[in-house]
Design an enzyme around this catalytic site. Structure first.
Site, PDB file in Angstrom:
ATOM      1  CB  ALA A 116      -0.931  -0.010   1.211  1.00 30.30           C
TER       2      ALA A 116
ATOM      3  CB  SER B  22       4.442   8.179 -10.609  1.00 31.45           C
ATOM      4  OG  SER B  22       3.785   7.272 -11.471  1.00 31.45           O
TER       5      SER B  22
ATOM      6  CG  PHE C 183      -5.461   3.231  -7.929  1.00 32.35           C
ATOM      7  CD1 PHE C 183      -6.773   3.219  -8.366  1.00 32.35           C
ATOM      8  CD2 PHE C 183      -4.817   4.452  -7.799  1.00 32.35           C
ATOM      9  CE1 PHE C 183      -7.434   4.411  -8.664  1.00 32.35           C
ATOM     10  CE2 PHE C 183      -5.460   5.637  -8.098  1.00 32.35           C
ATOM     11  CZ  PHE C 183      -6.774   5.618  -8.530  1.00 32.35           C
ATOM     12  CB  ILE C 184      -3.980  -1.446  -2.732  1.00 31.40           C
ATOM     13  CG1 ILE C 184      -3.726   0.002  -2.297  1.00 31.40           C
ATOM     14  CG2 ILE C 184      -2.981  -2.407  -2.128  1.00 31.40           C
ATOM     15  CD1 ILE C 184      -2.429   0.611  -2.836  1.00 31.40           C
TER      16      ILE C 184
ATOM     17  CE1 TYR D 103      17.126   7.903  -0.332  1.00 29.87           C
ATOM     18  CE2 TYR D 103      16.159   7.862   1.869  1.00 29.87           C
ATOM     19  CZ  TYR D 103      16.779   8.557   0.838  1.00 29.87           C
ATOM     20  OH  TYR D 103      17.039   9.897   0.983  1.00 29.87           O
TER      21      TYR D 103
ATOM     22  CD  GLU E  94       5.592  -2.446  -8.311  1.00 26.26           C
ATOM     23  OE1 GLU E  94       4.463  -2.034  -8.622  1.00 26.26           O
ATOM     24  OE2 GLU E  94       6.262  -1.948  -7.369  1.00 26.26           O
TER      25      GLU E  94
ATOM     26  NE  ARG F 283     -15.056 -13.217 -39.986  1.00 30.81           N
ATOM     27  CZ  ARG F 283     -16.363 -13.272 -39.797  1.00 30.81           C
ATOM     28  NH1 ARG F 283     -16.919 -14.383 -39.328  1.00 30.81           N
ATOM     29  NH2 ARG F 283     -17.120 -12.237 -40.068  1.00 30.81           N
TER      30      ARG F 283
ATOM     31  N   GLY G 149       2.598   0.657 -11.773  1.00 32.42           N
ATOM     32  CA  GLY G 149       3.994   0.355 -11.469  1.00 32.42           C
ATOM     33  C   GLY G 149       4.975   1.396 -11.951  1.00 32.42           C
ATOM     34  N   GLY G 150       4.493   2.586 -12.255  1.00 31.40           N
ATOM     35  CA  GLY G 150       5.332   3.626 -12.851  1.00 31.40           C
ATOM     36  C   GLY G 150       4.932   3.820 -14.297  1.00 31.40           C
TER      37      GLY G 150
END
Length: 399
Positions: A145, A153, A177-178, A253, A262, A288, A383-384
């Site tokens: 979290a 960010s 957004f966790i 850090y 991540e 198709r 995640g950035g």
């Protein structure tokens, strides 16, 4: 779901020796085959039903994956792990991405790579025993979290506070957004302990979600429909100092240090997901027909598929290059940032082209391609964001 034999796929193997000539050993390829079999038998066949329900039997799946050792590749046997081996963990990430549901892959990946991994990297031995060991077994679900409604960010701008209270702390704030947030048994929380210090005043804490003052609600999302994305509230949640993860003021850090894995995991999943989406699109184009011949026979689509296949291979090479550097404990910030934005954007472009080749059917909910399109859209955000990744790269190339 059918029962599977609870035998760790990595039992008796030594994943610690990586050959000079390449990234993957035969043991890694054996692991890949075992995980793929699990995904194809126990996850992918249920993807449609789970997506329709907007949920999946998360605790059952977590325990099943845990019993197979799929959450333990990064950890020693003392913690129930099969490693430590980051390459083996990367293999697992790639195979989870083939499950047919972005939400399921996200739930498994977040549990594997976020909250519990923070406990391992920055926690004490007692904290590892308390939270990591049951997480590796799939018995307790962990989350991370950090993100807040007003701070994505920009981690340094979080508002959540942790104030000393005797021999403990009281945490107040909100997170948004966790992934796994609304079902987690514990979350690693970033909070300001010294607000006047800016990013140097952030500290991490582990919060058990049963604590008084904690509450969570599930958020509705465009994609990842089976993911329990949560908004979390901390109303003076009291935790003992023994729940503090790492030193006071070192949280920022720690977050930056773990961002690399991540983001690399997201890149690995994006490449694997793009490959699956392209395979499905090519098969549809073969089946198709239009104007008296299969769509795949039209040069415009053959060339577009060739472009995408080439880009996927380039993305895989970039991601594996970043993985090599991480495994070698080299600074891979630039390469990971490149891999993260490029693979995320590519996965969405592949899904968009796959939807296009389906024509009108691609816009219908009964065709899985629409799910790939919705699920992959989060990649350039979570995640950035792509923009943040490019800022990092820009600074690192001297701009």
């Amino acid at each position: 779901m059918a029962a599977t034999e609870a035998v760790p796929v990595s039992a008796g193997r030594d994943f610690s020796r990586i050959p000079r000539a390449g990234l993957f050993t035969q043991d890694h390829e054996d692991l890949r085959a075992a995980v793929r079999s699990f995904v194809e038998k126990e996850l992918r066949p249920h993807a449609e039903a789970w997506e329709e329900a907007g949920d999946f039997p998360v605790r059952e799946v977590m325990r099943q994956a845990g019993s197979m050792g799929l959450f333990g590749a990064k950890y020693e046997m003392d913690y129930g792990g099969t490693g430590p081996d980051l390459v083996a963990d990367a293999v697992i990430t790639e195979e989870f991405a083939r499950c047919g549901s972005g939400g399921v892959a996200a739930a498994l990946g977040a549990h594997k790579d976020l909250g519990p991994y923070y406990v391992y990297r920055f926690g004490t031995e007692e904290q590892r025993r308390r939270w990591l060991v049951p997480a590796v077994a799939g018995e307790r679900i962990g989350g991370l979290a950090v993100t807040e409604p007003g701070a994505g960010s920009d981690v340094a701008s979080i508002d959540t506070r942790a104030v000393r209270d005797g021999d403990g702390w009281r945490i107040t704030g909100r997170k948004a957004f966790i992934t796994n947030g609304s079902i987690a048994d514990f979350v690693v929380v970033a909070a300001k302990t010294e607000p006047e210090e800016g990013h140097k005043g952030i500290t991490l804490f582990v919060v058990d979600t049963a604590e008084p003052g904690f509450s969570a609600t599930r958020m509705e999302t465009v994609g990842w429909r089976t993911s329990h994305t949560g908004e979390l509230s901390f109303d003076e949640v009291r935790v003992p100092d023994g729940n503090r993860l790492g030193e006071v003021g070192r949280g920022f850090y720690h977050i930056m240090a773990n961002f690399q894995w991540e983001r690399l995991s997201m890149a690995l999943g994006a490449v694997a997901g793009a490959e699956v989406t392209l395979e499905a699109a090519i098969q549809y184009a073969r089946d198709r027909s239009a104007f008296g011949r299969p769509v795949a026979k039209f040069q415009v689509w053959r060339h577009r598929f060739a472009d995408l296949a080439t880009e996927i291979e380039a993305a895989r090479s970039l991601t594996y290059h970043a993985l090599r550097k991480v495994v070698a404990t080299e600074d891979a910030t630039r390469e990971v940032s490149m891999a993260k934005w490029y693979t995320a954007e590519l996965a969405f472009r592949v899904a968009d082209e796959a939807l296009q080749v389906h024509g009108g059917y691609g816009y219908m909910m009964e065709f899985p391609v629409q799910r790939a399109w919705r699920d992959s859209r989060l990649g350039p955000i979570g995640g950035g964001s792509t923009q943040i990744m490019k800022e990092i790269i820009g600074r690192m190339v001297g701009l």
